[in-house]
Enzyme design. Structure first.
Site, mmCIF file in Angstrom:
data_model
loop_
_atom_site.group_PDB
_atom_site.id
_atom_site.type_symbol
_atom_site.label_atom_id
_atom_site.label_comp_id
_atom_site.label_asym_id
_atom_site.label_seq_id
_atom_site.Cartn_x
_atom_site.Cartn_y
_atom_site.Cartn_z
ATOM 1 N N ASP A 81 -10.717 31.067 19.474
ATOM 2 C CA ASP A 81 -9.670 30.543 18.603
ATOM 3 C C ASP A 81 -9.889 29.029 18.462
ATOM 4 O OD1 ASP A 81 -7.550 30.375 16.885
ATOM 5 O OD2 ASP A 81 -6.125 31.441 18.158
HETATM 6 C C1 BGC Z 1 -4.821 30.649 15.081
HETATM 7 C C2 BGC Z 1 -5.714 31.798 14.658
HETATM 8 C C3 BGC Z 1 -6.444 31.449 13.389
HETATM 9 C C4 BGC Z 1 -7.199 30.152 13.583
HETATM 10 C C5 BGC Z 1 -7.993 29.723 12.367
HETATM 11 C C6 BGC Z 1 -5.543 29.331 15.077
HETATM 12 O O1 BGC Z 1 -4.675 28.254 15.246
HETATM 13 O O2 BGC Z 1 -4.323 30.929 16.368
HETATM 14 O O3 BGC Z 1 -4.936 32.955 14.508
HETATM 15 O O4 BGC Z 1 -7.308 32.479 13.021
HETATM 16 O O5 BGC Z 1 -6.274 29.127 13.882
HETATM 17 O O6 BGC Z 1 -7.204 29.254 11.362
#
Ligand code: BGC
Length: 716
Positions: free
Chosen positions: A257
């Site tokens: 993530d």
């Molecule tokens: C979120 C994810 C997301 C990623 C990319 C993160 O802050 O937890 O769910 O896919 O950002 O945008």
């Protein structure tokens, strides 16, 4: 030698680490941007993957840089959060779950994939599969609701929908099952907080949707930001290497993530970026999203002897293999090569309207005030969400701008004409300004019915949107109470359209309203779908995929609880209950009214011993005793009353739907593979115990409303 091995043999360490790096292209950034000038890095071959870049032209240009100007010409992998649509928005996932319609779950993913792929994208960071039993957690909006079995069904539908039959097809997206795993039970519902749950709950509740996503062929997995009992998921060897790769044979890509590898330092398990990168790589994380920990940390880790080139090569192989599966080597420009036909976009909007109407849950309909069918109907559409295009999107609006999402006002005016619908905002979504209330209250006298549109703003759920108070924000309660009071005096019905990314805790609102629609966030066609239901063009059929609490103190609240040794008894003080609120929720899981009136009868279960390989056909008759055609949803729960481990009081195992005209009776057949009756025994391994299992069939997870029969499992 294969293409991948040939490339690997030519790659420098920097180029390898580039393939393990994903950088934001300065669009919809959700965290700190660290990696510097990505354009030059693409030329240098030191960035192999991008996120948050949309637009076929941009993608083409970036791919061109990678192919023509980098030494090895490896195509980029470009991902984006296509959570419930890309430019055309469907209902938020929690709302879509309420349609209990696997065909639609897959179809909206398919359509989202087509639209996103036409924008040049090859990967979506979806489906989000975190079971949530705590509505304080804002990310409840993004997921499948409270039930693991339901989550598993949604997982497989979404993966099939996004990926299609052939990942290399120019309309397919690689699905990323996220956030692995058990992100939902963050302490006290507070975003990003620590998680500490039992091994049993992990396996029974939080892993099944991921197992289903893997079985459906999900191309990638994203570990959660959170730790599980002290071990951050980004570095969780037992779950990433063990459960995912070894036990489930997952050979796809694990993408971290956003900045999660660097955050291992904040978690307190890594002293520096080199150690953070080492922990993530060793756990099996292939792509570093936004930490720049692999590019900066792994060279140091190599010199310290913490990681080997072979470990890095293993991750590079998986990334290149995914690019190959996606057809990116064969034709990196296939996605986004041609714009979509206008008819395809129109048809998608129609689908959005259909799904949105099916996601609405009718929570109350006193004296059948809905549908509103009188000729010459005049409506007052009031409240801060009556004409709020941007908010109709809900959280994670993909590449959809704030405008062009049909509001309730627009939808109703489109159906009833301008003059039939008056409007005033009354108050804002948040804030204490009540100066607009009087004008809105004045409209009530002139209308036949009042449509009161209240709830949360789109940004009040989703990531980083935990709330401790789950009522209406700002001055909305004051406004709503004033509307109820005025309308009571005027004998005018008030229909509440409630927008939220979670089940709000609003018993007073439900009590005072004549009708309540849970509209969640329905996406681009919200207003038309709401109009369709209010005016009876569509009979509502949505069922809530989450339990609605009557007080925040009941949270976490869900139907799959285990029995207590002291079941609630009002006459016995020392039993399991609250002193100040009933145990029962405001609305149980599965609840939802229609414009019909359904009764269930004649539950039929197979007689005789059931072996573990059997599939049981369970039948129930459904009658529509109402005055309108409608669709009913029937749920099948089981309860294993006597087992070596206490089983939940209800376990969801199937659901079915049937459309019936007034006075009509039909039969719903629900299939139950006996293998589903296995559970994790004392040693946490799957077991099938002989004995009686209750089969409970009916409208929702309220035991009192279910028909009950028993089956006998035979041993072996
Ligand atoms: C979120 C994810 C997301 C990623 C990319 C993160 O802050 O937890 O769910 O896919 O950002 O945008």
């Amino acid at each position: 030698m294969s293409r991948i091995e040939t490339l690997l043999s030519k790659m420098s360490l920097a180029e390898k680490l580039g393939q393990l790096t994903m950088t934001a292209a300065s669009y919809a950034v959700t965290g700190p941007v660290i990696a510097g000038d990505s354009t030059q890095s693409i030329r240098d071959g030191t960035i192999g993957n991008l996120l948050n870049m949309v637009g076929a032209d941009h993608v083409r240009e970036m791919q061109r840089l990678a192919l023509e100007e980098s030494r090895l010409g490896i195509p980029l992998l470009i991902g984006f959060d296509v959570i419930h649509g890309h430019r055309t928005l469907f209902p938020i996932p929690l709302a879509e779950a309420c349609s209990f319609d696997p065909r639609l779950w897959a179809l909206t993913a398919r359509e989202s994939a087509k639209e996103a792929a036409a924008d040049g994208l090859a990967m979506t960071f979806a489906p989000m599969l975190d079971v949530s039993r705590d509505p304080r957690w804002g990310r409840s909006a993004e997921g499948p609701g409270e039930d693991p079995w339901l989550g598993a069904r949604i997982a497989e539908a979404k993966v099939h929908g996004f990926q299609g039959h052939d990942l290399a097809a120019p309309q397919a997206l690689a699905a990323v099952a996220k956030h692995f795993c058990a992100y939902g039970p963050v302490t006290a519902g507070r975003e990003y907080a620590s998680v500490d749950i039992s091994e049993r709950t992990l396996r029974e509740v939080h892993l099944p949707p991921f197992a289903a996503a893997l079985a459906a062929g999900a191309a990638a997995v994203m570990p959660a930001f959170t730790d599980l009992a002290g071990v951050p998921m980004t570095a969780n060897v037992a779950l990433l290497r063990g459960w995912l790769r070894e036990q489930h044979g997952f050979e796809g890509v694990i993408v971290s993530d956003y900045n999660a590898i660097a955050e291992l330092m904040h978690h307190g398990i890594a002293a520096d970026l080199a150690q953070a990168a080492t922990l993530a790589l060793k756990a099996g994380v292939d792509i570093d999203m936004m930490s720049d920990a692999y590019r900066r940390g792994l060279p140091v880790a190599l010199t310290r002897g913490w990681v080997s080139v072979a470990e890095i090569d293993g991750a590079v192989r998986r990334v290149l293999a995914l690019k190959e599966r996606l057809g990116l080597f064969a034709d990196p420009f296939a996605r986004g090569a041609s714009a979509e036909a206008p008819e395809a976009i129109t048809a998608r909007r129609e689908l959005a309207r259909t799904v949105a109407a099916r996601a609405i849950v009718l929570l109350k309909n006193d004296k059948s005030v809905l549908p509103l069918t009188s000729v010459g109907l005049r409506l007052a559409v009031v409240g801060p969400l009556a004409d709020a295009s941007a908010d109709m999107r809900g959280p994670w609006w993909g590449a959809a701008g704030p405008k062009g999402h049909v509001t309730v006002l627009e939808g109703l005016r489109g159906m009833l004409g301008e003059s039939g619908v008056s409007h005033a905002r009354g108050v804002d979504i948040d804030g204490e300004d009540t100066s607009g209330m009087a004008a809105a209250l004045d409209l009530c006298g002139l209308a036949d019915a009042i449509v009161l549109c209240v709830g949360e703003a789109a940004t009040m759920s989703g990531e980083a949107a935990s709330r401790a108070h789950l009522g209406l924000p700002g001055a909305q309660r004051e406004f709503a109470e004033a509307v109820f009071e005025r309308c009571k005096a005027l004998h005018k019905p008030v229909i509440v359209v409630l927008f939220s990314g979670r089940p709000l805790v609003v018993p007073w609102l439900v009590e005072k309203a004549d009708a309540v629609l849970a509209a969640w966030f329905l996406g681009s066609e919200a207003g038309n779908a709401i109009g369709d239901v209010l005016l009876g063009h569509v009979s509502p059929s949505g069922r809530t995929a989450v339990t609605w609490a009557r007080a925040e103190g009941q949270i976490p609240i869900f139907f799959g609880q285990r029995p207590t040794g002291r079941p609630a008894d009002p006459k016995d003080h020392y039993t399991s209950k609250y002193l100040d609120v009933p145990n029962e929720p405001l609305f149980p899981f599965g609840f939802g009214l229609t414009y019909g009136k359904f009764t269930h009868s004649n539950l039929r279960v197979p007689q005789g011993g059931v072996a573990r390989t059997d599939t049981l056909a369970i039948r129930v008759d459904v009658t529509n005793a109402g005055a309108r055609a409608a669709e009913d949803t029937v749920f099948l729960f089981t309860h294993d009353k006597l087992a070596s481990v206490a089983r939940p009081v209800l376990e969801l195992k199937a659901f079915g739907k049937i459309g019936l005209k007034p006075g009509e009776t039909g039969t719903v057949t629900l299939l139950l593979p006996a293998a589903e009756l296995r559970f994790l025994g004392l040693d946490l391994s799957p077991t099938f115990e002989a004995g009686e299992v209750e089969i409970l069939v009916g409208p929702c997870a309220d035991r009192r409303q279910l028909l009950v029969a028993s089956i006998q499992l035979s041993s072996g």
